[in-house]
Design a protein around this motif. Structure first.
Motif, mmCIF file in Angstrom:
data_model
loop_
_atom_site.group_PDB
_atom_site.id
_atom_site.type_symbol
_atom_site.label_atom_id
_atom_site.label_comp_id
_atom_site.label_asym_id
_atom_site.label_seq_id
_atom_site.Cartn_x
_atom_site.Cartn_y
_atom_site.Cartn_z
ATOM 1 N N ALA A 88 0.828 -1.207 0.000
ATOM 2 C CA ALA A 88 0.000 0.000 0.000
ATOM 3 C C ALA A 88 0.863 1.258 0.000
ATOM 4 N N VAL A 89 1.938 1.244 0.781
ATOM 5 C CA VAL A 89 2.846 2.391 0.827
ATOM 6 C C VAL A 89 3.534 2.568 -0.527
ATOM 7 N N GLU A 99 -4.149 0.857 -9.195
ATOM 8 C CA GLU A 99 -5.338 0.124 -9.633
ATOM 9 C C GLU A 99 -5.100 -1.377 -9.665
ATOM 10 N N VAL A 100 -3.853 -1.775 -9.907
ATOM 11 C CA VAL A 100 -3.543 -3.197 -10.004
ATOM 12 C C VAL A 100 -3.513 -3.839 -8.629
ATOM 13 N N ALA A 170 5.657 -3.708 -13.775
ATOM 14 C CA ALA A 170 5.528 -4.123 -15.167
ATOM 15 C C ALA A 170 4.092 -4.439 -15.564
ATOM 16 N N CYS A 171 3.179 -4.405 -14.589
ATOM 17 C CA CYS A 171 1.774 -4.703 -14.879
ATOM 18 C C CYS A 171 1.045 -3.445 -15.345
ATOM 19 N N SER A 172 0.023 -3.653 -16.120
ATOM 20 C CA SER A 172 -0.809 -2.553 -16.606
ATOM 21 C C SER A 172 -2.223 -2.724 -16.081
ATOM 22 N N PRO A 173 -2.904 -1.638 -15.769
ATOM 23 C CA PRO A 173 -4.289 -1.741 -15.305
ATOM 24 C C PRO A 173 -5.164 -2.469 -16.319
ATOM 25 N N GLY A 174 -5.982 -3.386 -15.821
ATOM 26 C CA GLY A 174 -6.863 -4.150 -16.690
ATOM 27 C C GLY A 174 -6.305 -5.487 -17.115
ATOM 28 N N ASP A 175 -4.981 -5.672 -17.003
ATOM 29 C CA ASP A 175 -4.375 -6.950 -17.355
ATOM 30 C C ASP A 175 -4.446 -7.915 -16.175
ATOM 31 N N PRO A 176 -4.429 -9.243 -16.432
ATOM 32 C CA PRO A 176 -4.381 -10.204 -15.321
ATOM 33 C C PRO A 176 -3.120 -10.004 -14.483
#
Length: 308
Positions: A88-89, A99-100, A170-176
């Motif tokens: 969270a921090v 968002e992820v 490396a993750c994008s919002p909306g991706d698994p």
């Protein structure tokens, strides 16, 4: 961004509740404030998180951080909130997409070097998260096997906070969600029955017949006799002729064992009912359960769906 949040689970016995872990950055004198009824182990999380943050190259010494564990009216127990607080921090610091991480459940203790360490009660915690509708759970590698016993949940195992931050970045919002090591689901119930077996007993025709009738009809059984007459030998073999546990019953039984901190190798879905043999000098708390602050299951709970 000055706000980040994720999820975790707090346990009261075998009952779990999903907790929203919220972190807020603000101006003012450096501080790390934690609210939401944490116990002693949980209230020490800020010290561990600040030390572990050095492993991701970001010092928190000059920041004023407020973390809230919501709902604040429910007590929070243990060190398993270290990882969700750190996530969270990190989201509030824009080190990972907020968002992820928001819907993902995190469980784990942090070492001062950033390593993610195992905690007790992961199985009932993941079970509570699944029942609340959560689909992704991040746990320490050592707890991954028991977490994978819960159906309909994607389990991600991590060893170090830096690895988790890099994977989230490396993750994008909306991706698994793809972080850590994906853990395959546990096999179905139906493994081989482990010895000892009732077939090993020679003689004892009447007691054997009584065990068979009790197992077939689901009856209580009272064994009375002098020491050495074979009471324990017969009792520990009773579970091998009892009906196999369903997957749901097996998970409930293993959830009790998870609270006791058993190793992952001892957790399986073979479906064999548990056998518990309390010593004749066992105390009331040892048989019924109890404890100060954190309730530990007693022998009766450990023999759930089986024999005591």
């Amino acid at each position: 961004m000055t706000f980040g949040s994720t999820r975790s689970v707090t346990l009261e016995g075998l009952t779990g509740a999903v907790v929203e872990v919220e972190a807020h950055l603000s101006g003012g004198l450096p501080a790390f404030l934690l609210s939401g009824l944490p116990d002693t182990a949980c209230s020490q999380a800020p010290s561990r998180v600040k030390a572990a943050s050095a492993s991701i190259g970001r010092s928190l010494q000059q920041d004023r951080i407020t973390v809230n564990l919501s709902p604040a009216s429910i007590p929070k127990n243990g060190s398993g909130f270290d990882l969700p607080i750190a996530v969270a921090v990190a989201a509030a610091l824009d080190l990972m997409p907020a968002e992820v991480v928001r819907p993902v459940v995190h469980l784990g203790e942090l070492g001062l070097d950033g390593s993610v360490r195992a905690v007790r009660g992961v199985l009932p915690a993941v079970l509570a998260a699944a029942r609340a509708g959560c689909t992704d759970v991040v746990v320490p590698v050592e707890n991954a096997a028991e977490a994978a016993l819960v159906p309909d949940v994607r389990v991600h195992a991590v060893r170090h906070l830096a690895d988790l931050v890099a994977a989230y970045a490396a993750c994008s919002p909306g991706d698994p969600v793809r972080v850590g090591v994906a853990v395959p689901a546990a096999p179905e119930v139906g493994g081989p029955v482990a010895p000892p077996d009732l077939a090993d007993v020679v003689g004892q025709e009447e007691p054997r017949r009584a065990l068979e009738l009790a197992a077939a009809g689901g009856h209580h059984l009272f064994l009375l006799g002098p020491p050495g007459s074979g009471k324990t030998m017969l009792a520990e073999r009773l579970v091998t002729i009892m009906p196999r546990l369903t997957r749901e019953q097996s998970i409930d039984v293993l959830a009790v064992r998870s609270l006791l901190g058993v190793t992952a190798a001892e957790l399986d879905l073979a479906g064999v009912p548990p056998f518990v043999a309390p010593h004749h000098s066992a105390t009331q708390a040892a048989v019924i359960g109890g404890g100060s602050g954190v309730v530990r299951p007693g022998a009766i709970s450990q023999a759930h769906a089986s024999a005591l």
